[in-house]
Design a protein around this motif. Structure first.
Motif, PDB file in Angstrom:
ATOM      1  N   ASP A  65       0.871  -1.169   0.000  1.00 43.50           N
ATOM      2  CA  ASP A  65       0.000   0.000   0.000  1.00 43.50           C
ATOM      3  C   ASP A  65       0.911   1.223   0.000  1.00 43.50           C
TER       4      ASP A  65
ATOM      5  N   MET B  29      -1.030  -1.369  -4.323  1.00 44.75           N
ATOM      6  CA  MET B  29      -2.225  -0.556  -4.111  1.00 44.75           C
ATOM      7  C   MET B  29      -1.752   0.885  -3.930  1.00 44.75           C
TER       8      MET B  29
ATOM      9  N   TYR C  18      -6.555   2.899  -4.708  1.00 41.25           N
ATOM     10  CA  TYR C  18      -7.482   3.017  -3.578  1.00 41.25           C
ATOM     11  C   TYR C  18      -7.910   4.447  -3.331  1.00 41.25           C
TER      12      TYR C  18
ATOM     13  N   MET D 139      -9.706  -0.540  -4.091  1.00 36.36           N
ATOM     14  CA  MET D 139      -9.935  -0.691  -2.654  1.00 36.36           C
ATOM     15  C   MET D 139     -10.422   0.615  -2.042  1.00 36.36           C
TER      16      MET D 139
ATOM     17  N   ASP E 186     -10.312   2.591   1.424  1.00 36.64           N
ATOM     18  CA  ASP E 186      -9.537   2.670   2.659  1.00 36.64           C
ATOM     19  C   ASP E 186     -10.370   3.432   3.688  1.00 36.64           C
TER      20      ASP E 186
ATOM     21  N   LEU F 165     -12.648  -3.836  -2.878  1.00 36.76           N
ATOM     22  CA  LEU F 165     -12.070  -4.353  -1.641  1.00 36.76           C
ATOM     23  C   LEU F 165     -12.282  -3.334  -0.523  1.00 36.76           C
TER      24      LEU F 165
ATOM     25  N   TYR G 222     -10.662  -1.998   3.075  1.00 37.91           N
ATOM     26  CA  TYR G 222      -9.670  -1.973   4.150  1.00 37.91           C
ATOM     27  C   TYR G 222     -10.282  -1.208   5.312  1.00 37.91           C
TER      28      TYR G 222
ATOM     29  N   VAL H 254      -9.689  -6.567   3.615  1.00 37.99           N
ATOM     30  CA  VAL H 254      -8.241  -6.567   3.487  1.00 37.99           C
ATOM     31  C   VAL H 254      -7.663  -6.290   4.869  1.00 37.99           C
TER      32      VAL H 254
ATOM     33  N   ARG I 167      -0.743  -5.277   2.769  1.00 38.78           N
ATOM     34  CA  ARG I 167      -2.141  -5.615   2.974  1.00 38.78           C
ATOM     35  C   ARG I 167      -2.375  -7.005   2.444  1.00 38.78           C
TER      36      ARG I 167
ATOM     37  N   VAL J  63      -4.903  -9.730   1.158  1.00 40.09           N
ATOM     38  CA  VAL J  63      -6.249  -9.982   0.668  1.00 40.09           C
ATOM     39  C   VAL J  63      -6.610 -11.379   1.151  1.00 40.09           C
TER      40      VAL J  63
END
Length: 198
Positions: free
Chosen positions: A7, A29, A60, A88, A90, A123, A125, A146, A164, A166
């Motif tokens: 990330d 990411m 993300y 993703m 966040d 996704l 997080y 995540v 991170r 998955v």
């Protein structure tokens, strides 16, 4: 199966994506946007670097409690072609006050996302500690989740990147342990890590 990705954002500066790939990371990411107006200055460079190194690119959005439609539009207008990328959301606080995302913010973003980008997985997080702070709400209908693990200084160049994971299926304990499914709808313990099933 646990898949590893880093990330990154403008805070990490210019990265050597070929070196990251050689370390066994399969994807990246990169932060693209935050809220309804912030654009990460390193996003385009990071996506180019990921693709050049043969990694699966990922983008993300850092959620705030601003209007969900505005945030989805902002992300989509700056993320570029996301057809072959992981995406993703966040969800964590950035400071204090009114910008902290709530579960209502999360669900609103997912609702707008589903209408604007049907069929494109998003996704999630949401750190365990923040999930607790939010009151341990149900995560049904969201995800896949995540989880994060911050590396020690012993790993050198990756020490400042959040890895991170998955998580769909995960080995618990020693490598000889069987793969165990973890429950959906929230977070559970699996050895020293808290994991989720998407």
């Amino acid at each position: 199966m646990t898949l590893f990705t880093v990330d990154v954002s403008h805070h990490n500066g210019t990265l050597d994506w070929a070196r990251i790939s050689r370390a066994g990371v399969f994807a990246g990411m990169a932060k693209a946007t935050q809220g309804a107006s912030f654009v990460d200055s390193q996003y385009a460079n990071n996506i180019r670097g990921m693709r050049g190194a043969g990694l699966v690119p990922g983008a993300y959005h850092f959620l705030t409690n601003e209007n969900a439609s505005s945030q989805v539009s902002h992300f989509l207008s700056h993320a570029g072609d996301i057809a072959g990328s992981a995406v993703m959301l966040d969800v964590e606080p950035n400071g204090s006050g009114t910008m902290k995302p709530t579960m209502a913010s999360v669900r609103a973003f997912y609702s707008v996302w589903a209408s604007r980008v049907p069929g494109k997985p998003l996704l999630l997080y949401l750190p365990y500690w923040y999930w607790l702070e939010l009151g341990s709400p149900s995560l049904t209908g969201l995800g896949p989740l995540v989880a994060s693990h911050y590396l020690s200084a012993a790993t050198g160049f990756l020490r400042w990147c959040a890895v991170r994971l998955v998580v769909r299926l995960r080995r618990c304990g020693p490598s000889s342990s069987p793969v165990q499914r973890v429950s959906s709808g929230g977070w559970v313990h699996c050895g020293p890590e808290r994991l989720s099933r998407g």
